[in-house]
Structure formats: structure tokens, C-alpha cells
Motif scaffolding. Structure first.
Motif, short mmCIF file in Angstrom:
data_model
loop_
_atom_site.label_atom_id
_atom_site.label_comp_id
_atom_site.label_asym_id
_atom_site.label_seq_id
_atom_site.Cartn_x
_atom_site.Cartn_y
_atom_site.Cartn_z
N MET A 1 0.83 -1.17 0.00
CA MET A 1 0.00 0.00 0.00
C MET A 1 0.89 1.25 0.00
N TRP A 2 1.98 1.24 0.78
CA TRP A 2 2.88 2.40 0.81
C TRP A 2 3.48 2.66 -0.57
N LYS A 3 3.89 1.60 -1.25
CA LYS A 3 4.49 1.77 -2.58
C LYS A 3 3.51 2.39 -3.56
N ARG A 4 2.26 1.96 -3.51
CA ARG A 4 1.25 2.53 -4.42
C ARG A 4 1.00 4.00 -4.10
N ALA A 5 0.90 4.33 -2.81
CA ALA A 5 0.67 5.72 -2.40
C ALA A 5 1.86 6.60 -2.80
N ALA A 6 3.06 6.09 -2.59
CA ALA A 6 4.27 6.85 -2.95
C ALA A 6 4.31 7.09 -4.46
N LYS A 7 3.96 6.10 -5.23
CA LYS A 7 3.95 6.24 -6.69
C LYS A 7 2.91 7.27 -7.12
N ARG A 8 1.73 7.24 -6.51
CA ARG A 8 0.67 8.19 -6.84
C ARG A 8 1.09 9.62 -6.56
N LYS A 9 1.80 9.83 -5.46
CA LYS A 9 2.22 11.18 -5.06
C LYS A 9 3.61 11.55 -5.58
N LYS A 10 4.18 10.66 -6.40
CA LYS A 10 5.50 10.89 -7.02
C LYS A 10 6.58 11.15 -5.96
N ILE A 11 6.55 10.33 -4.92
CA ILE A 11 7.55 10.40 -3.86
C ILE A 11 8.71 9.53 -4.28
N GLU A 12 9.92 10.04 -4.10
CA GLU A 12 11.10 9.29 -4.51
C GLU A 12 11.13 7.92 -3.83
N VAL A 13 11.77 6.98 -4.48
CA VAL A 13 11.78 5.59 -4.05
C VAL A 13 12.32 5.41 -2.64
N GLY A 14 13.34 6.19 -2.25
CA GLY A 14 13.95 6.02 -0.94
C GLY A 14 13.14 6.56 0.22
N ALA A 15 12.04 7.26 -0.05
CA ALA A 15 11.23 7.83 1.02
C ALA A 15 10.48 6.74 1.77
N MET A 16 10.39 6.94 3.07
CA MET A 16 9.68 5.98 3.92
C MET A 16 8.59 6.74 4.68
N PHE A 17 7.70 5.99 5.30
CA PHE A 17 6.59 6.61 6.02
C PHE A 17 7.10 7.58 7.08
N LYS A 18 8.20 7.24 7.77
CA LYS A 18 8.73 8.13 8.81
C LYS A 18 9.19 9.46 8.22
N ASP A 19 9.60 9.46 6.94
CA ASP A 19 9.99 10.70 6.29
C ASP A 19 8.79 11.64 6.14
N ILE A 20 7.63 11.07 5.85
CA ILE A 20 6.40 11.86 5.73
C ILE A 20 6.01 12.41 7.10
N ARG A 21 6.16 11.61 8.15
CA ARG A 21 5.89 12.08 9.52
C ARG A 21 6.83 13.24 9.88
N ALA A 22 8.09 13.10 9.50
CA ALA A 22 9.06 14.15 9.79
C ALA A 22 8.70 15.44 9.05
N LEU A 23 8.28 15.32 7.80
CA LEU A 23 7.86 16.48 7.04
C LEU A 23 6.66 17.16 7.70
N GLY A 24 5.71 16.36 8.15
CA GLY A 24 4.54 16.90 8.84
C GLY A 24 4.92 17.61 10.14
N ALA A 25 5.85 17.02 10.89
CA ALA A 25 6.31 17.62 12.14
C ALA A 25 7.02 18.94 11.87
N THR A 26 7.86 18.97 10.85
CA THR A 26 8.59 20.18 10.50
C THR A 26 7.62 21.27 10.04
N ASP A 27 6.66 20.91 9.20
CA ASP A 27 5.67 21.89 8.73
C ASP A 27 4.85 22.43 9.89
N ALA A 28 4.49 21.58 10.83
CA ALA A 28 3.73 22.03 12.00
C ALA A 28 4.56 23.01 12.82
N ALA A 29 5.82 22.71 13.02
CA ALA A 29 6.70 23.60 13.78
C ALA A 29 6.86 24.94 13.07
#
Length: 75
Positions: A1-29
């Protein structure tokens, strides 16, 4: 499911779910959400863990209003 979502959003192959959490945390800050609130949303028991997820230094912004002596001269 993660691979399909990453492909849909054109997220680079090396990105992981924790990277998205980190982006959200940084944006919130950046949006001035308190670190404690970000910690709650990420379900971290330690603010130190949350600090790891916030990927850049977010400077504290003072809410103090001061009259500067040279500000009146500009009017």
C-alpha cells in the motif's frame, strides 16, 4: 500500500513513512504549532524524539510589541 501511495504522489523511491511524519512535524513547527502539540500528534512519549522528527531549527519568535525610537521618525 505504501508503494502505491508513494507512486501516486510521485515520492522518490527512498522515502519511507517516517519521512512523511518528519515532514509533517517540521511543517507544523514552521506553522508555530507548539512542540508539545506536535509530540501529542506523533504519539511520542519524549519531546526529544519529537525534536528528531523536526528536521530544521525553527527559531522562537517573540510576541513582544515594542515601540522603537526610530519608528516615529519614519512617519
Amino acid at each position: 500500500m505504501w508503494k502505491r501511495a508513494a507512486k501516486r504522489k510521485k515520492i522518490e523511491v527512498g522515502a519511507m513513512f517516517k519521512d512523511i511524519r518528519a515532514l509533517g512535524a517540521t511543517d507544523a513547527a514552521r506553522g508555530r504549532i507548539a512542540t508539545g502539540e506536535v509530540q501529542t500528534q506523533l504519539a511520542h512519549t519524549s519531546s526529544q524524539t519529537t525534536d528528531i522528527y523536526i528536521k530544521e531549527a525553527i527559531p522562537d519568535v517573540s510576541e513582544i510589541v515594542m515601540d522603537l525610537p526610530w519608528a516615529d521618525e519614519a512617519k
